[in-house]
Design a protein around this motif. Structure first.
Motif, mmCIF file in Angstrom:
data_model
loop_
_atom_site.group_PDB
_atom_site.id
_atom_site.type_symbol
_atom_site.label_atom_id
_atom_site.label_comp_id
_atom_site.label_asym_id
_atom_site.label_seq_id
_atom_site.Cartn_x
_atom_site.Cartn_y
_atom_site.Cartn_z
ATOM 1 N N ALA A 114 0.832 -1.317 -0.241
ATOM 2 C CA ALA A 114 0.025 -0.043 -0.025
ATOM 3 C C ALA A 114 0.783 1.285 -0.055
ATOM 4 C CB ALA A 114 -1.040 -0.002 1.128
ATOM 5 N N THR A 210 -5.778 1.528 -1.014
ATOM 6 C CA THR A 210 -5.979 0.135 -0.396
ATOM 7 C C THR A 210 -6.802 0.183 0.921
ATOM 8 O OG1 THR A 210 -3.717 -0.146 -1.128
ATOM 9 C CG2 THR A 210 -4.598 -1.871 0.689
ATOM 10 N N ARG A 236 -7.530 -4.656 -4.076
ATOM 11 C CA ARG A 236 -7.221 -3.882 -3.200
ATOM 12 C C ARG A 236 -8.053 -3.596 -1.886
ATOM 13 N NH1 ARG A 236 -3.425 -0.283 -6.349
ATOM 14 N NH2 ARG A 236 -2.824 0.931 -4.238
#
Ligand SMILES: Cc1cc2nc3c(=O)[nH]c(=O)nc-3n(C[C@H](O)[C@H](O)[C@H](O)COP(=O)(O)OP(=O)(O)OC[C@H]3O[C@@H](n4cnc5c(N)ncnc54)[C@H](O)[C@@H]3O)c2cc1C
Length: 283
Positions: A114, A210, A236
């Motif tokens: 992320a 994310t 995600r």
């Protein structure tokens, strides 16, 4: 489907509890306690945020509990809600008591993947426990991430876990923190409503965001639907699942959810993997 144990988990060792001593005990809510555990001899491998341990209350039984803190000196923290025989025994453990620990097991939140983008952490109730180490990591390496948003929900103000710490995250202004409860009291200053309702107030840049979610299964479904609706790809959106784990190493099959085992392939999954499974009735 072929199942493989991670290379660093040897089944024989993985089944033997390692003795840990309770060195700290903090009450979070009426039924939830955070235990700080210190190894008596050799420690377990250092866990990653999102993983869980099997905690053994001697003479009573063993249950999977997420790691809610990774402290200095090889201490680990676990936040336990008393719902049955084993969790009640763990919650009652005082400083000095011994607990067996097997682990760490399972997948982690994949925080590194992320980096460079926005992160939204969403917790319902005790779901904040496995996400607490994520928030610590985001704060520790704040510059690696763009916008960081933490959304926390509970049924009532009294049921919010890590209350003081959440308030300090809020006060630091290094990340955006919003709290909500289903049922407010007169003194409550946060929002009122279920967690997914907070999402419409969050700025989301779907290409670089994310999302990490943990809470009751119904909350996972509604929350994932909201963020997917805002354009975040299912890959995600990560969720942590808490179903019926018993051996922890993919041997007993109790935690099977269709083609996946929660203990081995989870507990953290991308929504692209478990969303379709959770949409099937009675799976
Ligand atoms: C990967 C994973 C991580 C977990 N992390 C945590 C954690 O950090 N803190 C925590 O308090 N609990 C956590 N749990 C849930 C915890 O394992 C259960 O609450 C525990 O197994 C209950 O055991 P018991 O003997 O106390 O109660 P039992 O007698 O087995 O069950 C008592 C009641 O709790 C319900 N219950 C049992 N297991 C669960 C579950 N997984 N989710 C919801 N309800 C359940 C039962 O249906 C029953 O109604 C986690 C579970 C998994 C699979």
């Amino acid at each position: 489907m072929a199942l493989a144990l991670p290379a660093d988990v040897r089944p024989a060792d993985a089944m033997v509890p390692v003795p840990y001593r309770v060195v700290g005990r903090a009450r979070e809510t009426a039924d939830t306690v955070t235990l700080s555990l210190e190894p008596v001899g050799s420690p377990i491998v250092t866990p990653a945020p999102g993983q869980f341990n099997m905690l053994y209350a001697f003479g009573v039984g063993e249950v999977p509990i997420s790691i809610s803190g990774i402290d200095a000196g090889q201490r680990v923290r676990h936040t336990v809600r008393a719902v049955g025989a084993v969790s009640q025994e763990l919650c009652a453990a005082e400083a000095g008591a011994m607990v067996g620990v097997r682990g760490p097991f399972g997948t982690d939140w994949g925080i590194d993947s992320a980096a460079g983008g926005d992160v939204i952490v969403i917790a319902g109730g005790i779901g904040l426990a496995p996400l607490r180490p994520v928030v610590h990591e985001l704060l520790r390496n704040r510059r690696r991430f763009r916008r960081v948003t933490v959304l926390v929900g509970a049924r009532s103000p009294e049921e919010l876990v890590f209350r003081g710490e959440v308030a300090s995250w809020q006060a630091s202004a290094r990340i955006t923190v919003r709290t909500t409860v289903d049922y407010a009291t007169a003194a409550w200053k946060g929002d009122v409503g279920v967690v997914p309702t907070l999402i419409e107030r969050v700025t989301i840049d779907p290409e670089v965001t994310t999302v990490m979610i943990c809470g009751p299964e119904v909350m996972l479904r509604f929350t994932a639907a909201e963020v997917l609706g805002r354009g975040v790809a299912a890959e995600r959106v990560r969720v942590s699942m808490e179903r019926n784990v018993q051996c922890g190493v993919g041997r007993c099959g109790h935690c099977q959810l269709g083609p996946v085992l929660i203990c081995l392939h989870g507990p953290v999954f991308p929504w692209s993997r478990v969303g379709p499974l959770l949409a099937r009735r009675e799976l």
